[in-house]
Design an enzyme around this catalytic site. Structure first.
Site, PDB file in Angstrom:
ATOM      1  N   LYS A   1      28.054 -24.940  20.643  1.00 42.79           N
ATOM      2  CA  LYS A   1      29.189 -25.628  20.003  1.00 42.79           C
ATOM      3  C   LYS A   1      29.374 -27.050  20.529  1.00 42.79           C
ATOM      4  CE  LYS A   1      32.479 -22.448  20.983  1.00 42.79           C
ATOM      5  NZ  LYS A   1      33.851 -21.868  20.985  1.00 42.79           N
TER       6      LYS A   1
ATOM      7  N   LYS B   1      30.444 -27.926  23.285  1.00 43.11           N
ATOM      8  CA  LYS B   1      31.771 -27.944  23.903  1.00 43.11           C
ATOM      9  C   LYS B   1      31.613 -27.935  25.419  1.00 43.11           C
ATOM     10  CE  LYS B   1      36.244 -25.780  23.315  1.00 43.11           C
ATOM     11  NZ  LYS B   1      37.127 -25.480  22.199  1.00 43.11           N
TER      12      LYS B   1
HETATM   13  N1  C2G Z   1      46.094 -22.032  21.216  1.00 43.16           N
HETATM   14  C1  C2G Z   1      47.478 -22.022  20.948  1.00 43.16           C
HETATM   15  N2  C2G Z   1      48.258 -23.057  21.404  1.00 43.16           N
HETATM   16  C2  C2G Z   1      47.702 -24.077  22.106  1.00 43.16           C
HETATM   17  C3  C2G Z   1      46.313 -24.077  22.397  1.00 43.16           C
HETATM   18  C4  C2G Z   1      45.521 -23.036  21.933  1.00 43.16           C
HETATM   19  O1  C2G Z   1      48.005 -21.094  20.320  1.00 43.16           O
HETATM   20  N3  C2G Z   1      48.514 -25.069  22.516  1.00 43.16           N
HETATM   21  C5  C2G Z   1      45.276 -20.930  20.681  1.00 43.16           C
HETATM   22  C6  C2G Z   1      44.133 -21.446  19.777  1.00 43.16           C
HETATM   23  O2  C2G Z   1      44.615 -21.702  18.486  1.00 43.16           O
HETATM   24  C7  C2G Z   1      43.147 -20.282  19.837  1.00 43.16           C
HETATM   25  C8  C2G Z   1      43.369 -19.735  21.258  1.00 43.16           C
HETATM   26  O3  C2G Z   1      44.615 -20.280  21.739  1.00 43.16           O
HETATM   27  O4  C2G Z   1      43.474 -19.306  18.860  1.00 43.16           O
HETATM   28  C9  C2G Z   1      42.254 -20.157  22.212  1.00 43.16           C
HETATM   29  O5  C2G Z   1      42.131 -21.567  22.109  1.00 43.16           O
HETATM   30  P1  C2G Z   1      40.768 -22.260  22.568  1.00 43.16           P
HETATM   31  O6  C2G Z   1      40.414 -21.819  23.907  1.00 43.16           O
HETATM   32  O7  C2G Z   1      40.910 -23.714  22.301  1.00 43.16           O
HETATM   33  O8  C2G Z   1      39.747 -21.603  21.540  1.00 43.16           O
HETATM   34  P2  C2G Z   1      38.674 -22.317  20.617  1.00 43.16           P
HETATM   35  O9  C2G Z   1      37.874 -23.230  21.442  1.00 43.16           O
HETATM   36  O10 C2G Z   1      39.386 -22.844  19.459  1.00 43.16           O
HETATM   37  O11 C2G Z   1      37.705 -21.081  20.273  1.00 43.16           O
HETATM   38  O12 C2G Z   1      35.026 -18.556  17.320  1.00 43.16           O
HETATM   39  C10 C2G Z   1      36.214 -19.231  17.536  1.00 43.16           C
HETATM   40  C11 C2G Z   1      36.245 -19.982  18.820  1.00 43.16           C
HETATM   41  O13 C2G Z   1      35.790 -19.240  19.904  1.00 43.16           O
HETATM   42  C12 C2G Z   1      37.653 -20.443  19.074  1.00 43.16           C
END
Ligand code: C2G
Length: 153
Positions: A45, A47
């Protein structure tokens, strides 16, 4: 009938948004499964993640409302996971709004409002900004504060 909820995330530099989402998801059902993206998948990704998978998975596994943590290895595994764990609800934060609607043929799909004013990207930016301030400037700032403090004594 037990209602199973499934969500996915990176959970790097764990913050309040990463806690509140599973807590709200757990209220939607009886069992909450969280798939945490592996370090290899995050490379796919493009990332940059600071905390290694084992530690991110352990943190998420120790959230009291989380029943099971599984590794997220690729984009394609979601349909397999939904069938394997007999998932009723697939859920994500609304930064993914609409992106997983294709899963609606397998289970309910919901997007929850993100927690405002906190994100890992934002934390990284603040850290970078802070670490980019020359040490002298920080020391000078402390000297100014110290002078002001004495003035107020
Ligand atoms: N989240 C949230 N509020 C925030 C930050 C994050 O509700 N202020 C939620 C995101 O929307 C997500 C979860 O926490 O549902 C995890 O966020 P991330 O670690 O940023 O996940 P991401 O990198 O978006 O990974 O296949 C999908 C990916 O693995 C998603």
């Amino acid at each position: 009938m037990k209602k199973t909820i499934l969500t996915y995330g990176t959970f790097d530099m764990f913050h309040i948004g990463h806690l509140k989402l599973p807590q709200r998801l757990a209220e939607l059902g009886d069992e909450l499964i969280v798939a945490v993206s592996t370090d290899e998948f995050n490379q796919v990704k493009n990332k940059t993640v600071l905390i290694p998978y084992d530690q991110r998975a352990e943190i998420v596994a120790n959230i009291s409302c989380v029943d099971r943590v599984i590794p997220e290895n690729d984009w394609e595994q979601k349909v397999k996971d939904i069938k394997k764990y007999d998932v009723d609800v697939f859920a994500m934060g609304n930064d993914w709004e609409g992106k997983f609607d294709f899963l609606k043929e397998h289970c309910e799909v919901v997007y929850l409002e993100r927690t405002k004013d906190i994100s890992t990207t934002q934390l990284k930016k603040s850290l970078t900004n802070f670490l980019s301030i020359p040490k002298e400037d920080i020391l000078n700032a402390f000297k100014v504060i110290e002078t002001l403090r004495k003035d107020f004594e």
